[in-house]
Structures are given as structure tokens and as C-alpha cells.
Enzyme design. Structure first.
Site, PDB file in Angstrom:
ATOM      1  CB  SER A  87       5.486  -1.609  12.014  1.00 19.71           C
ATOM      2  OG  SER A  87       4.878  -0.333  12.583  1.00 19.71           O
TER       3      SER A  87
ATOM      4  N   GLY B 252       2.585   2.741  11.558  1.00 18.18           N
ATOM      5  CA  GLY B 252       3.985   3.622  10.727  1.00 18.18           C
ATOM      6  C   GLY B 252       4.791   3.185  12.057  1.00 18.18           C
TER       7      GLY B 252
ATOM      8  CG  HIS C  65      -5.828   1.645   4.954  1.00 21.68           C
ATOM      9  ND1 HIS C  65      -5.608   2.629   6.072  1.00 21.68           N
ATOM     10  CD2 HIS C  65      -4.682   1.543   5.299  1.00 21.68           C
ATOM     11  CE1 HIS C  65      -4.265   2.195   6.666  1.00 21.68           C
ATOM     12  NE2 HIS C  65      -3.909   1.530   5.809  1.00 21.68           N
TER      13      HIS C  65
ATOM     14  N   GLY D 292       2.843  -0.997   4.251  1.00 22.24           N
ATOM     15  CA  GLY D 292       3.217   0.371   4.120  1.00 22.24           C
ATOM     16  C   GLY D 292       4.226   1.026   3.261  1.00 22.24           C
ATOM     17  N   GLY D 293       4.920   1.241   4.983  1.00 22.64           N
ATOM     18  CA  GLY D 293       6.457   1.779   4.642  1.00 22.64           C
ATOM     19  C   GLY D 293       7.407   1.234   3.497  1.00 22.64           C
TER      20      GLY D 293
ATOM     21  CG  ASN E 265      -1.818   0.880   0.972  1.00 25.15           C
ATOM     22  OD1 ASN E 265      -1.228   1.653   0.697  1.00 25.15           O
ATOM     23  ND2 ASN E 265      -2.503   1.186   2.343  1.00 25.15           N
ATOM     24  CD1 TRP E 266       3.275   0.770  -2.952  1.00 24.01           C
ATOM     25  CD2 TRP E 266       3.283   2.347  -4.966  1.00 24.01           C
ATOM     26  NE1 TRP E 266       3.863   0.294  -4.062  1.00 24.01           N
ATOM     27  CE2 TRP E 266       4.166   1.335  -5.074  1.00 24.01           C
ATOM     28  CE3 TRP E 266       3.471   3.373  -5.942  1.00 24.01           C
ATOM     29  CZ2 TRP E 266       4.932   0.278  -6.167  1.00 24.01           C
ATOM     30  CZ3 TRP E 266       4.059   3.378  -6.471  1.00 24.01           C
ATOM     31  CH2 TRP E 266       5.092   1.726  -7.345  1.00 24.01           C
ATOM     32  CE  LYS E 267      -0.743   3.305   5.056  1.00 24.25           C
ATOM     33  NZ  LYS E 267      -0.449   3.219   6.230  1.00 24.25           N
TER      34      LYS E 267
ATOM     35  CD  GLU F 129      -3.242  -1.926   7.489  1.00 26.76           C
ATOM     36  OE1 GLU F 129      -2.148  -2.419   6.224  1.00 26.76           O
ATOM     37  OE2 GLU F 129      -3.805  -0.711   7.197  1.00 26.76           O
TER      38      GLU F 129
HETATM   39  P1  13P Z   1       3.662  -0.009   7.405  1.00 21.58           P
HETATM   40  O1  13P Z   1       3.559  -0.934   7.191  1.00 21.58           O
HETATM   41  O2  13P Z   1       4.041   1.897   7.259  1.00 21.58           O
HETATM   42  O3  13P Z   1       2.989   0.260   9.111  1.00 21.58           O
HETATM   43  O4  13P Z   1       1.762   0.568   6.636  1.00 21.58           O
HETATM   44  C1  13P Z   1       1.019  -0.131   7.429  1.00 21.58           C
HETATM   45  C2  13P Z   1      -0.380  -0.228   6.814  1.00 21.58           C
HETATM   46  O5  13P Z   1      -0.578   0.729   6.705  1.00 21.58           O
HETATM   47  C3  13P Z   1      -0.356  -0.719   5.108  1.00 21.58           C
HETATM   48  O6  13P Z   1      -1.985  -0.648   4.620  1.00 21.58           O
END
Ligand code: 13P
Length: 244
Positions: free
Chosen positions: A206, A172, A96, A227-228, A9-11, A166
Site C-alpha cells: 500500500s 492491496g 513474493h 503494486g496497485g 510490480n504489475w502482478k 512486504e
Molecule cells: P500494493 O502496492 O498493491 O499494496 O502491492 C504491494 C506489492 O505486493 C508489491 O509487490
């Protein structure tokens, strides 16, 4: 046997050049190897077409990060599930916690979007998860169970719906629940989803190369929503390579 799904998920990250480069790097890593898991990247809307071009002919699928609950119409600024399918997207992330927080999305709205996604032949990835204060007050299973009941689409099947757990406080932050805590929630989700034993349940929050192996080895964890760490091709690939 549930096939694992590793989803990035690149957000709201990536300008054109970075996005094309990241998608191309993931595609290069994925091309020459055989895979024990399904691979998915979910870039922002502006990068979808270029990402689809970059991964064409590789096993990497592309998905959106949200969609509207209607297939078309007078909804300025929104993107319909049909538009995503039309481009070649196969999945869409829905509900999300960042959308629930930033846009006040309710369970009922997430459910309507998920039903629209199914109608447009997209696989919804329906996200659920408790806040830190909900966990601290022992309400995790209750909250996640309620979100699940309210957000899952009518008419979904284990093949056509994916669920992502999640914990909001793990997103994050570098913090994760213990392995026992993750497994407890995933097992409850599998029991309560009504979708049967075959539904895939991803863990997100994370997840990174250093903890992916142990998380992905849990019996009810069927992949990750990352995410990250999905913004670096090498880290995303290291997580995919940690699939048992
Ligand atoms: P992180 O991996 O950055 O914690 O984000 C998780 C997330 O929200 C994926 O949708």
C-alpha cells in the site's frame, strides 16, 4: 550512500495495448529528467519484450516477477533466469507472498531461485513479510528473520541482492505499519542479512503518493516495491518523485 530503487510490480495485470501504453508513459516521464533514484518496472512475462522496447534509451530498467531455479531444461510453463537476462531484464522479484501463498513456494525454493538469478547475472529482489496473525502475536521479527535466513542466496553481495519487506496484511489493503514499525523491521533486516550496510531494502504494501514521502524518508528504507499504484504512470512517478 545507498541509491533508492523505485520498483513497480504489475502482478498479473495488463494486456498488450495497456502494458505498452503504461511502459511508454513511464518512459516519457523518466526521459527528460535527472534522477535521484533507480527506476524499475516488472510487468508480466507476456509484456516483457514490449516493455523493454518502450523504455529503451531511458533510465527505466525492466525485471521479471519470478523465475525458475534452473537455467534451462524440461520445466513446462516455467521461465528461466537466463531467458530474462537474454531479453535485457536486470532484476527479478522472488518469493513474493502471493507466490508463497498461490504456489506454496518455500524459503529453500526462493533461495535456489535467487542463486540461479545471480548465476544468470540478474539482481534478485527477495521478498519477506509477516501475516496479520503473525504480527498480532508479536512474531514479526522472528518470522521475517527466519524467511530472510532461509531465502537469501549464498554468494550474494549488497550490490547484487535487493530485499523487499512486504507485510502480507498491507498488500492491496490500504493499510500500512506505522513508520516506527517499518523502521524496526528494516533495521533488523539490515543487521541480520549478512550482506552489510550497503544492501538495499525496499518497503512494499500500500505504498502510494500520499504516504511515499514519509516511508522513503526512513533511514533504513531504500525504496519501494509498488503494486496497485504502479499501474498508473502518474502515481508511480509521484512516488519516484518523493525520494528524498
Ligand atoms: P500494493 O502496492 O498493491 O499494496 O502491492 C504491494 C506489492 O505486493 C508489491 O509487490
Amino acid at each position: 550512500m545507498r541509491r533508492k530503487l523505485i520498483a513497480g510490480n504489475w502482478k498479473m495485470n495488463g494486456l498488450l495495448a495497456d502494458g505498452v501504453s503504461l511502459a511508454s508513459q513511464v518512459a516519457e516521464l523518466a526521459k527528460p529528467r535527472s534522477h535521484d533514484c533507480d527506476l524499475l518496472i516488472c510487468p508480466p512475462f507476456t509484456l516483457l519484450i514490449e516493455a523493454l522496447r518502450a523504455v529503451a534509451g531511458t533510465p527505466v530498467a525492466v525485471g521479471g516477477q519470478d523465475c525458475h531455479a534452473k537455467l534451462s531444461g524440461a520445466h513446462t510453463g516455467d521461465v528461466s533466469p537466463q531467458m530474462l537476462t537474454d531479453l535485457g531484464c536486470r532484476y527479478v522479484i522472488l518469493g513474493h507472498s502471493e507466490r508463497r501463498a498461490d504456489h506454496g513456494e518455500t524459503d529453500a525454493e526462493v533461495k535456489a531461485k535467487a542463486e540461479a538469478a545471480l548465476a544468470a547475472n540478474l539482481t534478485p529482489i527477495v521478498c519477506v513479510g509477516e501475516t496479520e496473525s503473525e504480527r498480532d502475536s508479536g512474531k514479526t521479527l522472528e518470522v521475517v528473520g527466519r524467511q530472510l535466513k532461509g531465502s537469501l542466496p549464498e554468494g550474494g553481495t549488497a550490490e547484487k541482492v535487493v530485499i523487499a519487506y512486504e507485510p502480507v496484511w498491507a498488500i492491496g489493503t490500504g493499510r500500512t505499519p506505522t513508520l516506527d514499525e517499518v523502521e524496526e523491521v528494516h533495521a533488523m533486516i539490515r543487521r541480520e542479512s549478512g550482506l552489510g550496510a550497503g544492501v538495499r531494502i525496499l518497503y512494499g504494501g500500500s505504498m502510494k503518493p500520499s504516504n511515499a514521502k514519509e516511508l522513503l524518508a526512513l533511514p533504513d528504507v531504500d525504496g519501494g516495491l509498488i503494486g496497485g499504484a504502479s499501474l498508473k504512470a502518474a502515481d508511480f512517478w509521484a512516488i519516484a518523485s518523493a525520494c528524498p
